[in-house]
Design an enzyme around this catalytic site. Structure first.
Site, PDB file in Angstrom:
ATOM      1  N   CYS A  27       0.804  -1.233   0.000  1.00 35.09           N
ATOM      2  CA  CYS A  27       0.000   0.000   0.000  1.00 35.09           C
ATOM      3  C   CYS A  27       0.830   1.274   0.000  1.00 35.09           C
ATOM      4  CB  CYS A  27      -1.005  -0.014   1.151  1.00 35.09           C
ATOM      5  SG  CYS A  27      -0.272   0.080   2.811  1.00 35.09           S
ATOM      6  N   HIS A  68      -2.925   1.424   6.800  1.00 35.54           N
ATOM      7  CA  HIS A  68      -3.146   1.440   5.358  1.00 35.54           C
ATOM      8  C   HIS A  68      -2.820   2.844   4.868  1.00 35.54           C
ATOM      9  CE1 HIS A  68      -4.487   0.619   1.413  1.00 35.54           C
ATOM     10  NE2 HIS A  68      -5.597   1.325   1.487  1.00 35.54           N
ATOM     11  N   ASP A  91      -7.078   6.220  -3.627  1.00 35.90           N
ATOM     12  CA  ASP A  91      -6.349   5.044  -3.151  1.00 35.90           C
ATOM     13  C   ASP A  91      -6.042   4.114  -4.326  1.00 35.90           C
ATOM     14  OD1 ASP A  91      -5.300   2.889  -1.860  1.00 35.90           O
ATOM     15  OD2 ASP A  91      -6.899   2.689  -0.386  1.00 35.90           O
TER      16      ASP A  91
END
Length: 669
Positions: free
Chosen positions: A274, A332, A355
């Site tokens: 991530c 995250h 994202d």
């Protein structure tokens, strides 16, 4: 006499890029920002320019789309128009002309071809002037990415380094990252990313026309950073064998990744997780002129059935079980980009969550956002794009169960754990900025759920911050709120885990029988010895849990916590740091002390965008416990500004990376 001819064109690259805040880009062509004039100089031949006889028309082409712009005598035009003009004093010398071109503040981002058409009664000549790359303009009030404060533009557009935050809310680990937007060929790679996108291949005309909108651009980039649907930049991998690529923890900057992707004809780079996806996206957005920052959400929920409830299951011995498709990542990482939301209204302008980590599909592609941070805070779940998914990542409840004889018994409800801390690098410093309140509306504290506690409470407390190379010392605190003596069974369990996955097997456990009097608090000390801790070294975390069981009633109370081990640090010092200037060689000293109980070796990598032309690699051999390594390196800054020198020591005999960084202010000459 020969009619008007154009002998020479000059796009005045240095002057234009200084005025357009693009002077750092290592590009082969002119780079300018929309909504702002740029200068073009012409050297004429033949009869020279006569406004009564000659008409000049510029043609700007984006692919096969184009706009024709006649040159006029004018003051600076409105920022919503395509325009070409020269001022009255430009005709003092009929053999030279100084012209100004201006694009609208909503013009499509891209690389334009520039032509000049010279028309008169007897001729129509076409000259290829060159090309320029057009970016969004956070300095222009009419641009939908306008950012009002210069300090914000410096941090979120021009800054080519940053810090990514990982670990846990109680022990934040800072990882330095080079965004590398000024490195050679990075701008070209970012423009290629738009060109090879599915949207462009499907309908290039529509794609070009849509590129004036940062909302559209962010959705294209979000999908193109991962390779799930397209020729995206990165392939994700969260466990297993990384030998046919690069382990995600070893990347230190975006430049290597984007360059490799472009040089291999857009084959995905292996591998990302991530923070790598987010950091590379931050580079691309800053290159395109869209303000961007990297954000970490600690205890980030992945709510697979969208019921805003995450269920976790433990055994009576304190082992976490794999009984749920829902999950909580210890952290995250995504990005926020700054833009107006004309599709939602002024209330939702500002920071937007985007994202690029492939988790769920959005309109048929693996991407997420832009989701307005204000819409998330207001729980406007119908607002585009992907607000419900982002909302769940930081607002789900956690229901915890102990499973005994295949029967789950709920022992806790936690409304505060998910989204416990949301942070980003603060303006102009290396400290994290807590931005949790921007996402989560302030609410009254939730009442503690004590339904199954039977007069007992339990908690875990660390004696000191857990460090790599040391025993882990902690205390279990048990309080008896009742009026009778109790005999308790204590079961403590430690499992190694990756930040994005459920724990693996137990690597340490302890069991005791203790007695506790009425209204008594009991402290039970524990120590996980160093030899047991070695499996946790590196990027892994530990899931530590304790179950306290009342022997008489067989009721159980659970406490658990995930924690990471703090790593030793590489210290960087710059002698005479107050006098660092461009184009002059300077020195930096790196020092690292081996705090592990065994000798270590590996490769020390030193990099710094704008400071080092190439990464420096130094082999470290058999550094004994307690001994200190010292290295002196040289660097030569390219340009003024705040830069970062960072080092990473990849150990060969212990699966971890030791890091350090130093920000350096390079003064103007």
């Amino acid at each position: 006499m020969e009619d008007l001819t154009i002998r020479q064109f000059n796009l005045e690259q240095q002057e234009n890029q200084e005025s357009h805040e693009t002077e750092g880009f290592s590009a082969r062509t002119l780079v300018v920002r929309r909504g702002q004039p740029f200068k073009v100089s012409l050297v004429l031949g033949g009869s020279g320019y006569d406004p009564a006889r000659h008409r000049l028309v510029f043609k700007m082409l984006l692919g096969d789309l184009y706009v024709q712009i006649p040159v006029k005598f004018s003051r600076q035009p409105a920022q919503h128009q395509w325009a070409a003009y020269f001022q009255a004093d430009s005709l003092a010398d009929p053999q030279t002309l100084t012209l100004y071109l201006c694009t609208p503040a909503s013009a499509p981002v891209g690389t334009y071809q520039l032509q000049l058409h010279v028309l008169s009664t007897y001729q129509h000549k076409i000259y290829r002037v060159g090309q320029f790359t057009l970016l969004c303009n956070p300095w222009c009030k009419d641009d939908s990415v306008y950012l009002p404060l210069e300090s914000q533009r410096e941090e979120y557009v021009k800054n080519d380094f940053g810090l990514l935050y990982m670990g846990t809310p109680n022990n934040i680990a800072s990882r330095p990252w080079s965004f590398d937007q000024y490195e050679t060929d990075i701008l070209e790679a970012c423009m290629s990313l738009l060109q090879v996108s599915p949207q462009h291949k499907r309908d290039w005309n529509k794609d070009y026309l849509s590129r004036g909108d940062p909302v559209y651009i962010s959705r294209v980039v979000s999908a193109m950073i991962n390779c799930q649907d397209d020729q995206g930049v990165l392939m994700g991998k969260w466990s297993g064998d990384y030998s046919n690529g690069v382990h995600p923890t070893k990347w230190t900057g975006s430049g290597e990744i984007l360059s490799q992707w472009a040089e291999t004809n857009f084959k995905p780079v292996k591998y990302g997780q991530c923070w790598v996806f987010a950091a590379v996206m931050c580079t691309v957005m800053r290159v395109l002129g869209i303000p961007c920052r990297v954000v970490t959400n600690f205890n980030s929920a992945h709510d697979t059935n969208a019921n805003l409830v995450i269920e976790e299951f433990y055994s009576p011995m304190g082992e976490k079980l794999h009984h749920s498709k829902d999950s909580i990542w210890n952290f995250h990482v995504w990005v926020e980009s700054w833009m107006r939301r004309q599709d939602l209204g002024m209330a939702y302008d500002g920071w937007q969550v985007v994202d690029p980590t492939p988790q769920e599909m959005s309109a048929g592609m693996f991407r997420c956002g832009p989701a307005s941070v204000k819409a998330v805070q207001d729980k406007q779940l119908s607002a585009a794009y992907d607000v419900p998914f982002v909302y769940a990542e930081m607002n789900a409840e956690v229901h915890t169960f102990i499973v005994s004889n295949n029967q789950p018994f709920q022992v806790d409800t936690d409304t505060d754990r998910v989204g416990a801390l949301i942070c980003t690098k603060s303006l102009g410093t290396s400290l994290p900025q807590d931005i949790t309140a921007a996402y989560k509306a302030q609410e009254a504290p939730a009442a503690l759920d004590r339904r199954s506690r039977q007069g007992l409470t339990v908690s875990l407390n660390f004696d000191r911050v857990p460090m790599a190379g040391e025993d882990i010392c902690f205390t279990v605190m048990v309080a008896n709120m009742g009026n009778t003596m109790k005999t308790l069974r204590e079961h403590v369990n430690a499992q190694v885990k990756e930040y994005s996955n459920s724990p693996g097997d137990t690597f340490w456990e302890d069991h005791k029988v203790v007695q506790i009097g009425p209204h008594q608090t009991l402290e039970i000390p524990h120590q996980i010895p160093l030899e047991k801790c070695e499996v946790t070294i590196g990027e892994n975390l530990v899931n530590l849990a304790v179950v306290i069981e009342d022997e008489e009633s067989q009721e159980r109370v659970l406490a658990h916590e995930d924690f990471n081990l703090a790593s030793p640090e590489i210290f960087i010092q710059v002698p005479n740091k107050e006098n660092v200037v461009p184009q002059k060689e300077h020195k930096a000293q790196l020092a690292f002390t081996n705090t592990f109980h065994v000798p270590i070796g590996g490769v020390l990598n030193v990099s710094g965008s704008g400071l080092l032309e190439n990464k420096i690699q130094i082999r470290v051999l058999a550094l004994q416990p307690g001994k200190t390594m010292q290295e002196m390196i040289s660097f030569t800054p390219k340009m003024a500004g705040v830069k970062m020198l960072h080092a990473s020591l990849m150990l060969s005999n212990i699966p971890t990376v030791i890091r350090g960084f130093k920000t350096i202010r390079v003064k103007t000459l």
